[in-house]
Design a protein around this motif. Sequence first.
Motif, PDB file in Angstrom:
ATOM      1  N   ARG A  15     164.994  16.583  55.438  1.00 20.89           N
ATOM      2  CA  ARG A  15     164.899  18.137  55.580  1.00 20.89           C
ATOM      3  C   ARG A  15     165.407  18.699  54.188  1.00 20.89           C
ATOM      4  N   CYS A  18     162.392  18.482  52.016  1.00 19.18           N
ATOM      5  CA  CYS A  18     161.491  19.340  52.330  1.00 19.18           C
ATOM      6  C   CYS A  18     161.842  21.081  51.934  1.00 19.18           C
ATOM      7  N   LYS A  19     163.146  21.290  52.105  1.00 16.96           N
ATOM      8  CA  LYS A  19     163.652  22.571  51.510  1.00 16.96           C
ATOM      9  C   LYS A  19     163.609  23.012  50.414  1.00 16.96           C
ATOM     10  N   SER A  22     159.970  23.453  49.438  1.00 19.80           N
ATOM     11  CA  SER A  22     159.589  24.501  49.868  1.00 19.80           C
ATOM     12  C   SER A  22     159.993  25.835  48.676  1.00 19.80           C
ATOM     13  N   ILE A  28     153.893  21.788  51.921  1.00 21.08           N
ATOM     14  CA  ILE A  28     154.025  20.451  52.470  1.00 21.08           C
ATOM     15  C   ILE A  28     153.203  20.285  53.751  1.00 21.08           C
ATOM     16  N   PRO A  41     158.922  14.681  59.009  1.00 24.04           N
ATOM     17  CA  PRO A  41     159.083  16.162  58.593  1.00 24.04           C
ATOM     18  C   PRO A  41     158.201  17.047  59.313  1.00 24.04           C
ATOM     19  N   SER A  42     157.400  16.854  60.199  1.00 19.52           N
ATOM     20  CA  SER A  42     156.398  17.419  60.845  1.00 19.52           C
ATOM     21  C   SER A  42     156.889  18.811  61.504  1.00 19.52           C
ATOM     22  N   GLU A  46     159.473  24.339  57.331  1.00 19.16           N
ATOM     23  CA  GLU A  46     158.710  24.386  55.898  1.00 19.16           C
ATOM     24  C   GLU A  46     157.451  23.544  55.785  1.00 19.16           C
ATOM     25  N   VAL A  47     157.065  22.894  56.844  1.00 16.83           N
ATOM     26  CA  VAL A  47     156.007  21.954  56.652  1.00 16.83           C
ATOM     27  C   VAL A  47     154.781  22.611  57.727  1.00 16.83           C
TER      28      VAL A  47
END
Length: 122
Positions: A15, A18-19, A22, A28, A41-42, A46-47
């Motif tokens: 997470r 990903c943040k 983003s 992503i 991460p799906s 953000e994904v």
Amino acid sequence: MSVGSTEKKDSKKIRSLCKQLSMQGKVIVAAENNYGIASVPSRFTEVISVKHISCSKIMIYDSSKNRIFVSGEKWLKFANGTYSKTQCCNSYACAVATGIISRKVNILQNDRSKKHYKIIWT
């Protein structure tokens, strides 16, 4: 990415990454779990998550869940002239969706202060 985890211990690290990506304006795209189990991460906002559907002629974008449904079934031609059909799974669908997205994303390069991409679907 065609990678995911259903382990809670992985969620926090993934997470955070990903943040961070983003915030840098990166798009992503990740495959959902093939068995319907919540995975990262799906599932992150953000994904863009991707799920395989059987119909090869359509792609559906569900903006309320930032989710794409697309077929991962494709015929691949190898250098020796032989063909092989890909499996029906979210990983192959993710590769197809990523190709579509990469052609459709209009990067707002003129304004470096923008932190998000504008996705244009035609």
